[in-house]
Design a protein around this motif. Structure first.
Motif, PDB file in Angstrom:
ATOM      1  N   ASP A  14     -11.828 -16.830  16.062  1.00  0.00           N
ATOM      2  CA  ASP A  14     -12.574 -16.094  15.044  1.00  0.00           C
ATOM      3  C   ASP A  14     -12.018 -14.692  14.809  1.00  0.00           C
ATOM      4  OD1 ASP A  14     -14.390 -18.174  14.549  1.00  0.00           O
ATOM      5  OD2 ASP A  14     -15.635 -17.571  16.263  1.00  0.00           O
ATOM      6  N   GLN A  15     -10.887 -14.395  15.447  1.00  0.00           N
ATOM      7  CA  GLN A  15     -10.282 -13.081  15.270  1.00  0.00           C
ATOM      8  C   GLN A  15      -8.808 -13.225  14.919  1.00  0.00           C
ATOM      9  OE1 GLN A  15     -11.418  -9.821  17.903  1.00  0.00           O
ATOM     10  NE2 GLN A  15     -12.630 -11.260  19.150  1.00  0.00           N
ATOM     11  N   VAL A  16      -8.286 -12.245  14.201  1.00  0.00           N
ATOM     12  CA  VAL A  16      -6.865 -12.189  13.876  1.00  0.00           C
ATOM     13  C   VAL A  16      -6.350 -10.797  14.255  1.00  0.00           C
ATOM     14  CG1 VAL A  16      -6.786 -13.938  12.070  1.00  0.00           C
ATOM     15  CG2 VAL A  16      -7.481 -11.617  11.493  1.00  0.00           C
ATOM     16  N   VAL A  17      -5.126 -10.770  14.731  1.00  0.00           N
ATOM     17  CA  VAL A  17      -4.510  -9.514  15.166  1.00  0.00           C
ATOM     18  C   VAL A  17      -3.208  -9.321  14.403  1.00  0.00           C
ATOM     19  CG1 VAL A  17      -3.590  -8.196  17.109  1.00  0.00           C
ATOM     20  CG2 VAL A  17      -5.526  -9.754  17.465  1.00  0.00           C
ATOM     21  N   PHE A  18      -3.040  -8.131  13.841  1.00  0.00           N
ATOM     22  CA  PHE A  18      -1.843  -7.824  13.068  1.00  0.00           C
ATOM     23  C   PHE A  18      -1.175  -6.553  13.591  1.00  0.00           C
ATOM     24  CE2 PHE A  18      -4.702  -9.930  10.001  1.00  0.00           C
ATOM     25  CZ  PHE A  18      -3.893 -10.969   9.567  1.00  0.00           C
ATOM     26  N   ALA A  19       0.141  -6.522  13.495  1.00  0.00           N
ATOM     27  CA  ALA A  19       0.903  -5.279  13.604  1.00  0.00           C
ATOM     28  C   ALA A  19       1.267  -4.891  12.178  1.00  0.00           C
ATOM     29  CB  ALA A  19       2.159  -5.476  14.439  1.00  0.00           C
ATOM     30  N   ALA A  20       0.953  -3.672  11.782  1.00  0.00           N
ATOM     31  CA  ALA A  20       1.080  -3.303  10.375  1.00  0.00           C
ATOM     32  C   ALA A  20       1.890  -2.028  10.200  1.00  0.00           C
ATOM     33  CB  ALA A  20      -0.311  -3.130   9.751  1.00  0.00           C
ATOM     34  N   ASP A  21       2.480  -1.907   9.014  1.00  0.00           N
ATOM     35  CA  ASP A  21       3.192  -0.676   8.666  1.00  0.00           C
ATOM     36  C   ASP A  21       3.581  -0.746   7.193  1.00  0.00           C
ATOM     37  OD1 ASP A  21       4.250   1.823   9.091  1.00  0.00           O
ATOM     38  OD2 ASP A  21       6.226   1.081   9.631  1.00  0.00           O
ATOM     39  N   GLU A  22       3.930   0.429   6.652  1.00  0.00           N
ATOM     40  CA  GLU A  22       4.414   0.515   5.286  1.00  0.00           C
ATOM     41  C   GLU A  22       5.945   0.561   5.281  1.00  0.00           C
ATOM     42  OE1 GLU A  22       0.452   1.840   5.765  1.00  0.00           O
ATOM     43  OE2 GLU A  22       2.212   2.983   6.434  1.00  0.00           O
ATOM     44  N   VAL A  23       6.515   0.232   4.119  1.00  0.00           N
ATOM     45  CA  VAL A  23       7.969   0.280   3.960  1.00  0.00           C
ATOM     46  C   VAL A  23       8.264   0.523   2.482  1.00  0.00           C
ATOM     47  CG1 VAL A  23       8.256  -2.199   3.512  1.00  0.00           C
ATOM     48  CG2 VAL A  23      10.138  -0.895   4.549  1.00  0.00           C
ATOM     49  N   ARG A  24       9.425   1.111   2.209  1.00  0.00           N
ATOM     50  CA  ARG A  24       9.897   1.309   0.835  1.00  0.00           C
ATOM     51  C   ARG A  24      11.191   0.550   0.629  1.00  0.00           C
ATOM     52  NH1 ARG A  24       8.861   5.785  -2.476  1.00  0.00           N
ATOM     53  NH2 ARG A  24      11.108   6.183  -2.685  1.00  0.00           N
ATOM     54  N   VAL A  25      11.264  -0.160  -0.463  1.00  0.00           N
ATOM     55  CA  VAL A  25      12.501  -0.819  -0.877  1.00  0.00           C
ATOM     56  C   VAL A  25      13.046  -0.024  -2.047  1.00  0.00           C
ATOM     57  CG1 VAL A  25      13.514  -2.908  -1.853  1.00  0.00           C
ATOM     58  CG2 VAL A  25      11.772  -3.086  -0.070  1.00  0.00           C
ATOM     59  N   GLU A  26      14.298   0.411  -1.935  1.00  0.00           N
ATOM     60  CA  GLU A  26      14.901   1.245  -2.961  1.00  0.00           C
ATOM     61  C   GLU A  26      16.039   0.513  -3.645  1.00  0.00           C
ATOM     62  OE1 GLU A  26      15.988   4.944  -1.214  1.00  0.00           O
ATOM     63  OE2 GLU A  26      13.894   5.604  -0.972  1.00  0.00           O
ATOM     64  N   HIS A  27      16.331   0.965  -4.860  1.00  0.00           N
ATOM     65  CA  HIS A  27      17.344   0.291  -5.662  1.00  0.00           C
ATOM     66  C   HIS A  27      18.035   1.325  -6.532  1.00  0.00           C
ATOM     67  CE1 HIS A  27      18.926  -2.909  -8.442  1.00  0.00           C
ATOM     68  NE2 HIS A  27      18.818  -1.930  -9.324  1.00  0.00           N
ATOM     69  N   ARG A  65      21.830   4.387 -13.548  1.00  0.00           N
ATOM     70  CA  ARG A  65      21.826   5.052 -12.258  1.00  0.00           C
ATOM     71  C   ARG A  65      20.432   5.537 -11.860  1.00  0.00           C
ATOM     72  NH1 ARG A  65      26.616   6.435 -10.032  1.00  0.00           N
ATOM     73  NH2 ARG A  65      25.272   6.523  -8.200  1.00  0.00           N
ATOM     74  N   VAL A  66      19.412   5.096 -12.556  1.00  0.00           N
ATOM     75  CA  VAL A  66      18.048   5.508 -12.215  1.00  0.00           C
ATOM     76  C   VAL A  66      17.648   4.865 -10.887  1.00  0.00           C
ATOM     77  CG1 VAL A  66      15.623   5.468 -12.897  1.00  0.00           C
ATOM     78  CG2 VAL A  66      17.408   5.798 -14.622  1.00  0.00           C
ATOM     79  N   ARG A  67      17.238   5.677  -9.945  1.00  0.00           N
ATOM     80  CA  ARG A  67      16.806   5.167  -8.645  1.00  0.00           C
ATOM     81  C   ARG A  67      15.345   4.730  -8.744  1.00  0.00           C
ATOM     82  NH1 ARG A  67      18.279   8.521  -3.394  1.00  0.00           N
ATOM     83  NH2 ARG A  67      20.291   7.635  -4.006  1.00  0.00           N
ATOM     84  N   GLN A  68      15.082   3.552  -8.229  1.00  0.00           N
ATOM     85  CA  GLN A  68      13.726   3.010  -8.248  1.00  0.00           C
ATOM     86  C   GLN A  68      13.309   2.625  -6.834  1.00  0.00           C
ATOM     87  OE1 GLN A  68      15.068   0.148 -11.456  1.00  0.00           O
ATOM     88  NE2 GLN A  68      12.983   0.514 -12.178  1.00  0.00           N
ATOM     89  N   ALA A  69      12.020   2.612  -6.601  1.00  0.00           N
ATOM     90  CA  ALA A  69      11.522   2.270  -5.267  1.00  0.00           C
ATOM     91  C   ALA A  69      10.174   1.571  -5.387  1.00  0.00           C
ATOM     92  CB  ALA A  69      11.390   3.520  -4.399  1.00  0.00           C
ATOM     93  N   GLN A  70       9.921   0.687  -4.434  1.00  0.00           N
ATOM     94  CA  GLN A  70       8.634  -0.009  -4.344  1.00  0.00           C
ATOM     95  C   GLN A  70       8.135   0.084  -2.921  1.00  0.00           C
ATOM     96  OE1 GLN A  70       6.517  -1.731  -6.656  1.00  0.00           O
ATOM     97  NE2 GLN A  70       5.239  -1.501  -4.828  1.00  0.00           N
ATOM     98  N   SER A  71       6.888   0.533  -2.759  1.00  0.00           N
ATOM     99  CA  SER A  71       6.268   0.599  -1.433  1.00  0.00           C
ATOM    100  C   SER A  71       5.486  -0.675  -1.157  1.00  0.00           C
ATOM    101  CB  SER A  71       5.324   1.814  -1.348  1.00  0.00           C
ATOM    102  OG  SER A  71       6.043   3.016  -1.378  1.00  0.00           O
ATOM    103  N   TYR A  72       5.476  -1.052   0.122  1.00  0.00           N
ATOM    104  CA  TYR A  72       4.729  -2.221   0.575  1.00  0.00           C
ATOM    105  C   TYR A  72       3.961  -1.857   1.843  1.00  0.00           C
ATOM    106  CZ  TYR A  72       7.828  -5.157  -2.328  1.00  0.00           C
ATOM    107  OH  TYR A  72       8.519  -5.731  -3.362  1.00  0.00           O
TER     108      TYR A  72
END
Length: 344
Positions: free
Chosen positions: A181-194, A215-222
């Protein structure tokens, strides 16, 4: 002439030169003393008298130093030749020295480098090799390997403190890992850049070597939640990394695991411990079923999801995608189709 009689010594060079004042080779010692005196504003004539050389010789030393820096201390030594060889006993002595940090030899650095080793060997044994390969062999003989070091914050606690905290966390989550009945996660954020980047291209000899790219730099956070039982990752896009977006992500996670108690182990980012986040926890609140556990400060290497990020980025790094959304999809597809063995 005045312009040539300056050296602009760095702090590291000053420390190295001070250590060479104790060299058993008089020429190395005198060169180091002359350069340090010059740095202190001592005149050329006084320096020459102090080291018992002609002013023209001191000028040559300064010119050589400006060209070669500390390597110049070992050039022109009367008994030094590139054909000199280290004896087996000297090699073993070097291996013993290399087994310790450079600081034990008054070298202000955490890691040995080829230039540092070259200078040290020359000052101790009057041996200088033309090829860096020989120094590589000396480093390998001492048990060292060439690799990227892990970089940690200076505020990081001792290994004893960190290991004690990790042991506490493992004990805290042990029952939850066994409870269906329980779930355990290890969590964190990350950025993917392009960013579109072209290094070389096959082009006809007489064609212009210009290429138009975005040449525009883009990024997505997760944010990712790595299950500590299945190894699967719940991956969510974030518009930004702050308390509001993290609360939204946690709310989404709760919706995916209705009626489950959720334990999340993560780092001490300010939005993980903010007052506004804590207001959503506890009985009667949207995140009532969420229990947060914090890793030791400045110890990201103990968060298993960091290894997931490294693996996923490596998987997509060898292919240049022209559209950033394709980069994001590649990252998400790799993570979504994999189960990872990384655990706390």
């Amino acid at each position: 002439m005045a312009a040539t009689l300056t050296t602009a010594l760095t702090g590291e060079e000053i420390t190295i030169l001070k250590s060479y004042k104790r060299s058993r080779f008089s020429l190395v010692q005198h060169k180091a003393e002359a350069l340090l005196l010059l740095e202190d504003g001592v005149t050329l004539d006084i320096i020459a008298r102090f080291v018992e050389r002609q002013p023209s010789t001191i000028t040559t030393w300064i010119t050589d130093f400006n060209r070669l820096r500390t390597a110049s201390l070992f050039t022109g030594h009367a008994t030094n030749t590139n054909a000199s060889k280290l004896t087996p006993t000297q090699r073993e002595e070097i291996a013993t020295v290399l087994s310790q940090p450079p600081s034990t030899q008054s070298i202000p650095s955490q890691f040995w480098t080829v230039p540092q080793l070259k200078d040290w060997v020359a000052s101790q044994f009057e041996v200088v090799y033309d090829s860096d390969t020989t120094y590589h062999l000396l480093l390998r003989h001492a048990g060292l390997s060439f690799k990227y070091p892990q970089v940690f914050d200076k505020r990081r606690g001792s290994d004893t403190e960190i290991n004690a905290r990790i042991a506490e966390i493992r004990e805290e989550i042990a029952d939850a890992l066994q409870d269906p009945d329980q779930v355990v996660f290890a969590a964190d954020e990350v950025r993917v850049e392009h960013e579109a980047e072209v290094r070389k291209a096959w082009i006809h000899k007489h064609a212009p070597t210009t290429l138009s790219v975005d040449r525009v730099r883009q990024a997505q956070s997760y944010i990712g939640f790595l299950s500590q039982t299945t190894g699967e990752v719940d991956l969510l896009r974030l518009t930004w990394q702050n308390t509001e977006t993290i609360v939204e992500a946690l709310t989404t996670l709760v919706g995916r695991y209705p009626d489950k108690k959720i334990t999340i182990v993560w780092d001490n980012a300010r939005w993980h411990r903010s007052k506004k986040l804590r207001e959503h926890l506890g009985e009667g609140n949207p995140l009532a079923n969420v229990h947060l556990v914090w890793l030791p400060p400045y110890a990201p290497d103990h968060n298993p999801i960091e290894k997931v990020w490294n693996e996923a980025k490596a998987a997509i790094s060898n292919r240049q995608r022209l559209v950033f959304e394709d980069t994001c999809i590649g990252f998400e597809t790799f993570i979504g189709s994999s189960a990872f063995a990384y655990r706390i």
